[in-house]
Design an enzyme around this catalytic site. Structure first.
Site: not given
Ligand code: ADP
Length: 398
Positions: A9, A88, A177, A238, A383
């Site tokens: 990743n 990923r 996601h 965010r 994940e």
């Protein structure tokens, strides 16, 4: 035969890696290369509890980090067991609805989607290039964050903007996601003994980035992130949803540049912006305990907005089998879970307080339920395992 996959990743300044058995999910080795291109880059490796840190020269980049990781994997005699490398990739645009074996066409398509994720896709591509050279005998597989959400209907993914912006420039909602929402929905179906193709879930992935997804008959039908991961929920730094007029106000009245607006909304807002303290939920919860009012307000806004999103997803779903919490916050914060469930009073959910407190540090559990059979679950995400599984399945098909 071994089913071990090297999962990579690759972020803009860090690189997570793991060797995972695709069948069992067992992790043989994991690690993180961090502070790449900075003053003190390093690679942390954890092999089944044995940890070590390798310091890299100042300014060392991804190439050097991957060389070190490859040397460590070889030194530990793990290479001959590997069947594939799984990557990923953040943005697959509309091109990818599932995972794929990487070839030149796939690389070209990831490059074409680069403008949609200018920070992430170039780093992902770099990881693919370096790993393809280092492991030239192994198939390289790409698993996209956006792919699971490609099942969203048009009325959920289009913005009410001039249609030409979608047609000419691909401006639409994509969602992110995806591997996490996919994984926890499958885990929840297994835990509840439900057929995933008939199950309706709302999955809340709450980490540094946060998103919520409506899953109908096992498929994503709506999700809170959009063209970029900025839309939707309040996150660590965010802002999530805003009046878009604020952007014009900031630039025309307060002299912000476009770059400053981007920085403000992505890096200085959310839990950090409201609390004026931290983006880290643990720090905020500790501050709430000692009476910090801004921290309390940050949590209140976070939970209220999340609950509103969850409630709105009853529109596409109609019937709800389970609400699922995951990600660092979702898996650990009993306080946030309780506040959100209380906001959803119209669902008549009864919280099992001891189960809610117990569901943390990787423990799953049913933490609330109602008389119609709707349940609230905590399911730890994984994940990397999804990436390993997809890589193994695609490798078998070669
Ligand atoms: P990422 O999105 O980077 O993968 P994680 O899923 O690890 O992030 O989530 C990080 C968030 O989880 C941080 O806000 C952190 O404070 C929060 N978190 C981790 N453990 C706890 C805990 N015990 N209680 C509350 N929040 C927690």
């Amino acid at each position: 035969m071994s089913q071990n996959v090297l999962v990579l990743n690759c972020g803009s300044s860090s690189l997570k890696f793991a060797i995972i058995d695709a069948t069992s999910g067992a992790e043989y080795l994991s690690g993180l290369a961090e502070r790449l291109s900075e003053q003190s880059p390093q690679v942390k490796i954890n092999q089944q509890g044995h940890k070590n840190v390798i310091k890299l020269n100042a300014g060392a980049q991804h190439q050097k980090a991957i060389e070190v990781i490859v040397a460590e994997i070889k030194h530990r005699e793990l290479v001959s067991d590997l069947i594939a490398v799984g990557h990923r990739v953040v943005h697959g645009g509309e091109t990818f609805t599932g995972s794929v074996i990487i070839d030149q066409d796939v690389i070209k398509a990831i490059e074409q989607n680069q403008k949609l994720a200018p920070l992430h896709n170039p780093a992902n591509l770099l990881g693919i290039k370096i790993a393809s050279d280092a492991f030239s005998d192994l198939p390289q597989i790409a698993v996209f964050d956006t792919a699971f959400h490609q099942s969203m209907p048009e009325h959920a993914y289009l913005y009410p903007l001039p249609h030409t912006l979608y047609q000419d420039s691909g401006i639409r909602r994509y969602g992110f996601h995806g591997t996490s929402h996919y994984f926890v929905s499958r885990e929840a179906a297994a835990l509840l003994n439900l057929d995933i193709d008939k199950a309706n879930f709302i999955t809340a992935h709450l980490g540094n980035g946060c998103s919520v997804t409506a899953i109908k008959n096992g498929q994503s039908v709506d999700t809170s992130m959009g063209l970029t991961p900025l839309e939707g929920l309040v996150m660590g730094t965010r802002c999530g949803d805003l009046d878009p007029g604020i952007i014009h106000y900031l630039t025309s009245q307060l002299d912000y540049s476009s770059e400053q607006v981007n920085q403000l909304l992505n890096k200085e807002s959310g839990l950090l912006g409201i609390s004026q303290l931290s983006n880290d939920c643990r720090t905020i919860e500790q501050a709430v305990e000692i009476g910090d009012k801004q921290a309390e307000l940050a949590l209140d806004i976070f939970c209220y907005r999340l609950a509103k999103y969850i409630a709105s997803y009853l529109v596409p779903l109609g019937k709800l089998d389970a609400l699922i919490f995951t990600g660092g916050i979702g898996e650990n914060s009993s306080l946030i879970r309780e506040k959100v469930v209380k906001h959803l009073a119209f669902l008549d959910l009864t919280i099992d307080e001891s189960a809610n407190l117990a569901a943390r540090f990787g423990q799953n559990g049913v933490i609330a339920s109602n008389q119609n059979g709707c349940r609230v679950l905590v399911v730890p995400t994984n994940e990397e395992w999804v990436i390993a599984q997809d890589a193994a399945t695609l490798t078998e098909s070669i």
